[in-house]
Design a protein around this motif. Structure first.
Motif, PDB file in Angstrom:
ATOM      1  N   HIS A  21       0.905  -0.864   0.259  1.00  0.00           N
ATOM      2  CA  HIS A  21       0.410   0.378  -0.107  1.00  0.00           C
ATOM      3  C   HIS A  21       0.762   0.921   0.315  1.00  0.00           C
ATOM      4  O   HIS A  21       0.724   2.334  -0.636  1.00  0.00           O
ATOM      5  N   TRP A  22       2.214   1.066   1.025  1.00  0.00           N
ATOM      6  CA  TRP A  22       3.393   2.381   1.330  1.00  0.00           C
ATOM      7  C   TRP A  22       3.399   2.574  -0.494  1.00  0.00           C
ATOM      8  O   TRP A  22       3.535   3.572  -1.242  1.00  0.00           O
ATOM      9  N   ALA A  23       3.634   1.540  -1.373  1.00  0.00           N
ATOM     10  CA  ALA A  23       4.321   1.470  -2.885  1.00  0.00           C
ATOM     11  C   ALA A  23       3.591   1.979  -3.466  1.00  0.00           C
ATOM     12  O   ALA A  23       3.805   2.738  -4.528  1.00  0.00           O
ATOM     13  N   ALA A  24       2.099   1.930  -3.726  1.00  0.00           N
ATOM     14  CA  ALA A  24       1.156   1.966  -4.359  1.00  0.00           C
ATOM     15  C   ALA A  24       0.529   3.512  -4.162  1.00  0.00           C
ATOM     16  O   ALA A  24       0.603   4.432  -4.810  1.00  0.00           O
ATOM     17  N   MET A  25       0.737   3.997  -3.368  1.00  0.00           N
ATOM     18  CA  MET A  25       0.457   5.059  -2.402  1.00  0.00           C
ATOM     19  C   MET A  25       1.565   6.795  -3.030  1.00  0.00           C
ATOM     20  O   MET A  25       1.601   6.916  -3.659  1.00  0.00           O
ATOM     21  N   ARG A  26       2.808   5.716  -3.359  1.00  0.00           N
ATOM     22  CA  ARG A  26       3.777   6.560  -3.934  1.00  0.00           C
ATOM     23  C   ARG A  26       3.757   6.371  -5.442  1.00  0.00           C
ATOM     24  O   ARG A  26       4.553   7.509  -5.961  1.00  0.00           O
ATOM     25  N   ARG A  27       2.992   5.154  -5.877  1.00  0.00           N
ATOM     26  CA  ARG A  27       3.637   5.778  -7.385  1.00  0.00           C
ATOM     27  C   ARG A  27       2.005   6.439  -8.395  1.00  0.00           C
ATOM     28  O   ARG A  27       1.489   6.319  -8.908  1.00  0.00           O
ATOM     29  N   GLY A  28       0.923   7.061  -6.902  1.00  0.00           N
ATOM     30  CA  GLY A  28      -0.092   7.678  -7.899  1.00  0.00           C
ATOM     31  C   GLY A  28      -1.562   6.584  -6.849  1.00  0.00           C
ATOM     32  O   GLY A  28      -2.641   7.075  -7.801  1.00  0.00           O
ATOM     33  N   GLY A  29      -1.278   5.337  -6.209  1.00  0.00           N
ATOM     34  CA  GLY A  29      -2.602   5.131  -6.259  1.00  0.00           C
ATOM     35  C   GLY A  29      -2.501   3.405  -6.308  1.00  0.00           C
ATOM     36  O   GLY A  29      -1.920   3.089  -7.826  1.00  0.00           O
ATOM     37  N   TRP A  30      -3.838   2.596  -5.785  1.00  0.00           N
ATOM     38  CA  TRP A  30      -3.857   1.340  -6.595  1.00  0.00           C
ATOM     39  C   TRP A  30      -4.626   1.934  -8.181  1.00  0.00           C
ATOM     40  O   TRP A  30      -4.350   0.457  -8.771  1.00  0.00           O
ATOM     41  N   ARG A  31      -5.154   2.353  -8.532  1.00  0.00           N
ATOM     42  CA  ARG A  31      -5.717   2.238  -9.433  1.00  0.00           C
ATOM     43  C   ARG A  31      -4.655   2.292 -10.855  1.00  0.00           C
ATOM     44  O   ARG A  31      -4.542   2.255 -12.043  1.00  0.00           O
ATOM     45  N   PHE A  32      -3.636   3.474 -10.143  1.00  0.00           N
ATOM     46  CA  PHE A  32      -2.559   3.561 -11.576  1.00  0.00           C
ATOM     47  C   PHE A  32      -1.475   2.069 -11.148  1.00  0.00           C
ATOM     48  O   PHE A  32      -1.324   2.014 -12.427  1.00  0.00           O
ATOM     49  N   VAL A  33      -1.781   1.628 -10.281  1.00  0.00           N
ATOM     50  CA  VAL A  33      -1.116   0.251 -10.612  1.00  0.00           C
ATOM     51  C   VAL A  33      -1.014  -0.540 -11.131  1.00  0.00           C
ATOM     52  O   VAL A  33      -0.799  -1.384 -11.920  1.00  0.00           O
ATOM     53  N   ARG A  72      -1.580  -3.831 -16.350  1.00  0.00           N
ATOM     54  CA  ARG A  72      -1.997  -4.431 -17.481  1.00  0.00           C
ATOM     55  C   ARG A  72      -1.945  -3.621 -19.094  1.00  0.00           C
ATOM     56  O   ARG A  72      -1.570  -4.474 -19.739  1.00  0.00           O
ATOM     57  N   ARG A  73      -0.728  -2.788 -18.004  1.00  0.00           N
ATOM     58  CA  ARG A  73       0.007  -2.294 -19.919  1.00  0.00           C
ATOM     59  C   ARG A  73       1.051  -4.000 -20.274  1.00  0.00           C
ATOM     60  O   ARG A  73       0.936  -3.835 -20.817  1.00  0.00           O
ATOM     61  N   GLU A  74       1.470  -3.492 -18.897  1.00  0.00           N
ATOM     62  CA  GLU A  74       3.047  -4.585 -19.124  1.00  0.00           C
ATOM     63  C   GLU A  74       2.598  -5.762 -19.070  1.00  0.00           C
ATOM     64  O   GLU A  74       3.370  -6.344 -20.024  1.00  0.00           O
TER      65      GLU A  74
END
Length: 374
Positions: free
Chosen positions: A34-46, A51-53
């Motif tokens: 959760h901490w890593a996802a928040m640093r990268r823009g949130g779970w929606r961005f992750v 999906r793109r990768e």
């Protein structure tokens, strides 16, 4: 408390501690994620990034297979179309009929599909509008379509067509008698050389013997005359023949402005020339036109059909005056003596490895004449 009851209590306590330990590890992992996802823009961005990768990874594995399937399908289209004599007749009739629409319209390319034929015309600012049975393309007003059932012989100049590749479900032909006499193919070295060899092989099969002169550097197994000698010989022969003379060379010689000889070259052009560029993925771009075709399957398709190409119609067909030249310039009055041989006869080239779909081995052996080293 008995011994058996004491053992059961210790086992139960060990299981509880193990469960609490794994629960703590899972909570820690979730907290870090959760901490890593928040640093990268949130779970929606992750999720979008994941999906793109995944899609890119799947496409990277599927693209070689799709490219091979696409190559085989377009090669079959070329082979089937080039083998049919009606293809060449319909393409020539369409170009001749399009030339009758207006004196300003000059057909330079033909697109042959299963039921219709398209003609690309070059003209000035006053774009003519063809009457029925012609239909103007919705996206390109310089592309005219006509049903193959409506074709009939025209009175326009007879084109000298060569296949250059495929575009969607159409086989694209280029008229060598319209526009500059020099056709220069540049870009990716291997694809450019294979394209020039394919064009020369088509002309060698359709024109009378001796009409195509192959100079040194075009084929690695043929030590032909120099470009200057080949052009001088072709210019001498052109004065007494009623069909075109073509020179295939790696270096473009100095050409007179009013020369009746057509030149196919992979070298740097000089003066007025038609430029074709081959991309590493096999795409062929004709500069100054909307034409962008897939030329990758062309060498193998030509090698499989070259002996079945119909002869060029020479009845009442005279090589026209080159377009786009200065009429005040005089042609070269003193051509050099012809070389001892003008026709390339080489053994079939050993097929390259089959993993390269640009140079996939042909279905059959190549005949004698101008061979293709794809």
């Amino acid at each position: 408390m008995t011994g058996s009851e004491d053992l059961a209590m210790r086992v139960a306590g060990h299981d509880v501690m193990t469960l609490l330990g794994w629960t703590g590890i899972l909570v820690l992992v979730f907290a870090l994620a959760h901490w890593a996802a928040m640093r990268r823009g949130g779970w929606r961005f992750v999720r979008r990034r994941l999906r793109r990768e995944i899609a890119l990874t799947a496409a990277a594995f599927a693209e070689p297979i799709a490219a091979l399937v696409r190559f085989r399908r377009r090669r079959r289209l070329l082979v089937r179309t080039l083998r049919a004599p009606g293809t060449w007749t319909d393409a020539e009739h369409a170009a001749m009929l399009a030339a009758e629409v207006s004196a300003n319209a000059r057909p330079y390319a033909v697109l042959v599909e299963r039921d219709v034929v398209g003609v690309l015309v070059g003209c000035g600012p006053d774009l003519p509008v063809p009457a029925e049975p012609w239909a103007v393309d919705e996206l390109d007003p310089r592309l005219w379509w006509i049903a193959r059932a409506d074709l009939e012989p025209g009175s326009g100049p007879t084109p000298l067509l060569v296949a250059i590749g495929t575009r969607h479900e159409a086989v694209v032909f280029l008229d060598l008698l319209t526009g500059p006499r020099v056709l220069a193919v540049s870009g990716e070295r291997r694809g450019a050389r294979a394209t020039v060899q394919s064009l020369a092989a088509q002309l060698d099969a359709r024109l009378p013997a001796g009409a195509v002169t192959v100079a040194a550097g075009v084929h690695p197994r043929y030590a032909g005359p120099t470009a200057a000698e080949a052009f001088a010989h072709a210019a001498t022969v052109a004065a007494t023949r009623r069909y075109p003379q073509v020179v295939a060379c790696a270096d473009t010689p100095e050409l007179p402005a009013a020369s009746p000889v057509s030149v196919l070259t992979t070298g740097r052009p000089r003066g007025h020339a038609r430029l074709l560029a081959v991309a590493p993925n096999g795409a062929l771009l004709v500069h100054g036109t909307p034409l962008r075709v897939d030329a990758r399957p062309l060498p193998r398709a030509v090698a499989a059909t070259v002996w079945r190409l119909p002869p060029w119609s020479t009845e009442d067909a005279v090589h026209p005056t080159p377009a786009g030249i200065d009429p005040d310039l005089d042609p070269d009055p003193t051509p050099a003596a012809p070389p001892p041989t003008a026709r390339a006869r080489v053994p079939a080239q050993v097929p390259p490895p089959a993993h390269d779909d640009l140079t996939e081995p042909a279905d059959t052996d190549k005949p004698s004449g101008v061979s293709i080293d794809a």
